[in-house]
Design a protein around this motif. Structure first.
Motif, PDB file in Angstrom:
ATOM      1  N   ALA A 170      31.141 -10.249 101.851  1.00  0.00           N
ATOM      2  CA  ALA A 170      31.156 -11.466 101.048  1.00  0.00           C
ATOM      3  C   ALA A 170      31.111 -11.770  99.864  1.00  0.00           C
ATOM      4  O   ALA A 170      30.524 -11.200  98.861  1.00  0.00           O
ATOM      5  CB  ALA A 170      31.128 -12.522 101.753  1.00  0.00           C
ATOM      6  N   ASP A 171      32.235 -11.833  98.606  1.00  0.00           N
ATOM      7  CA  ASP A 171      31.922 -11.576  97.293  1.00  0.00           C
ATOM      8  C   ASP A 171      30.611 -12.180  97.032  1.00  0.00           C
ATOM      9  O   ASP A 171      30.090 -11.689  95.866  1.00  0.00           O
ATOM     10  CB  ASP A 171      33.164 -12.922  96.822  1.00  0.00           C
ATOM     11  N   SER A 172      30.189 -13.982  97.815  1.00  0.00           N
ATOM     12  CA  SER A 172      29.096 -14.086  97.484  1.00  0.00           C
ATOM     13  C   SER A 172      27.904 -13.295  97.066  1.00  0.00           C
ATOM     14  O   SER A 172      27.119 -14.250  96.725  1.00  0.00           O
ATOM     15  CB  SER A 172      28.886 -15.613  98.551  1.00  0.00           C
ATOM     16  N   VAL A 173      27.992 -12.391  98.571  1.00  0.00           N
ATOM     17  CA  VAL A 173      26.948 -11.387  98.225  1.00  0.00           C
ATOM     18  C   VAL A 173      26.780  -9.914  98.505  1.00  0.00           C
ATOM     19  O   VAL A 173      26.057  -9.140  98.230  1.00  0.00           O
ATOM     20  CB  VAL A 173      26.563 -11.368  99.816  1.00  0.00           C
ATOM     21  N   LYS A 174      28.034  -9.641  97.503  1.00  0.00           N
ATOM     22  CA  LYS A 174      28.083  -8.290  96.958  1.00  0.00           C
ATOM     23  C   LYS A 174      27.669  -7.971  95.996  1.00  0.00           C
ATOM     24  O   LYS A 174      27.528  -8.714  94.893  1.00  0.00           O
ATOM     25  CB  LYS A 174      29.536  -8.237  96.960  1.00  0.00           C
ATOM     26  N   GLY A 175      26.541  -6.425  96.610  1.00  0.00           N
ATOM     27  CA  GLY A 175      26.029  -5.969  95.052  1.00  0.00           C
ATOM     28  C   GLY A 175      24.260  -6.237  95.519  1.00  0.00           C
ATOM     29  O   GLY A 175      23.800  -6.484  94.598  1.00  0.00           O
ATOM     30  N   ARG A 176      24.798  -7.821  96.149  1.00  0.00           N
ATOM     31  CA  ARG A 176      23.340  -8.016  96.146  1.00  0.00           C
ATOM     32  C   ARG A 176      22.675  -7.767  97.499  1.00  0.00           C
ATOM     33  O   ARG A 176      21.379  -7.608  98.655  1.00  0.00           O
ATOM     34  CB  ARG A 176      22.535  -9.469  96.681  1.00  0.00           C
ATOM     35  N   PHE A 177      23.548  -7.996  98.949  1.00  0.00           N
ATOM     36  CA  PHE A 177      23.070  -7.382 100.034  1.00  0.00           C
ATOM     37  C   PHE A 177      23.763  -6.143 100.217  1.00  0.00           C
ATOM     38  O   PHE A 177      24.902  -5.577 100.254  1.00  0.00           O
ATOM     39  CB  PHE A 177      24.112  -8.670 101.422  1.00  0.00           C
ATOM     40  N   THR A 178      22.795  -5.547 101.167  1.00  0.00           N
ATOM     41  CA  THR A 178      23.614  -4.530 102.144  1.00  0.00           C
ATOM     42  C   THR A 178      22.802  -4.119 103.954  1.00  0.00           C
ATOM     43  O   THR A 178      22.171  -3.850 104.098  1.00  0.00           O
ATOM     44  CB  THR A 178      22.376  -3.069 101.845  1.00  0.00           C
ATOM     45  N   ILE A 179      24.477  -3.858 104.225  1.00  0.00           N
ATOM     46  CA  ILE A 179      24.331  -3.941 106.053  1.00  0.00           C
ATOM     47  C   ILE A 179      23.785  -2.075 106.226  1.00  0.00           C
ATOM     48  O   ILE A 179      24.721  -1.468 105.865  1.00  0.00           O
ATOM     49  CB  ILE A 179      25.778  -4.335 106.682  1.00  0.00           C
ATOM     50  N   SER A 180      23.595  -2.405 107.632  1.00  0.00           N
ATOM     51  CA  SER A 180      23.184  -0.513 107.906  1.00  0.00           C
ATOM     52  C   SER A 180      22.662  -0.676 109.006  1.00  0.00           C
ATOM     53  O   SER A 180      22.200  -1.999 109.677  1.00  0.00           O
ATOM     54  CB  SER A 180      21.826  -0.258 107.014  1.00  0.00           C
TER      55      SER A 180
END
Length: 122
Positions: free
Chosen positions: A59-69
């Motif tokens: 989501a744009d609101s978390v892009k660059g801060r959250f990482t899914i793996s």
């Protein structure tokens, strides 16, 4: 049997948390999975997903801060959350085994976890 989320808690703004979603069975053959969140009074929203080939989206609101793996050996999906903001406060849910179509992840008949609470203080 549901997936089990863990790793939520109370953190100050700017801090980090790593959420885990332990699946009850092997995830090796499962192509798609996602993380959602729901804040009080708001609809559940898709935060991040991972599909075959390790392709991820946010989501744009978390892009660059959250990482899914994902770790197939541990049957676990992770959500690394950095630079947390008060507006990230919500219950977070994983969904395993949904489908990717129309350019996004859809939970469809995937399995939901019970949720884990994340609270970010200012």
């Amino acid at each position: 049997v549901q997936p089990v989320e863990s790793g939520g808690g109370l953190v100050q703004a700017g801090g980090s948390l790593r959420l885990s979603c332990a699946a009850p069975t092997t995830i090796f053959s499962i192509n798609s999975m996602g993380w959602y969140r729901q804040a009080p009074g708001k609809q559940r929203e898709l935060v991040a997903y991972i599909i075959s080939g390790g392709i991820t989206n946010y989501a744009d609101s978390v892009k660059g801060r959250f990482t899914i793996s994902r770790d197939n050996a541990k049957n676990t999906v992770y959500l690394q959350m950095n630079s947390l903001k008060p507006e990230d406060t919500a219950a977070y849910y994983c969904n395993i085994g949904g489908n990717y179509y129309s350019g996004s992840y859809h939970p469809d008949f995937g399995s939901w976890g019970q949720g884990t609470q994340v609270t970010v203080s200012s």
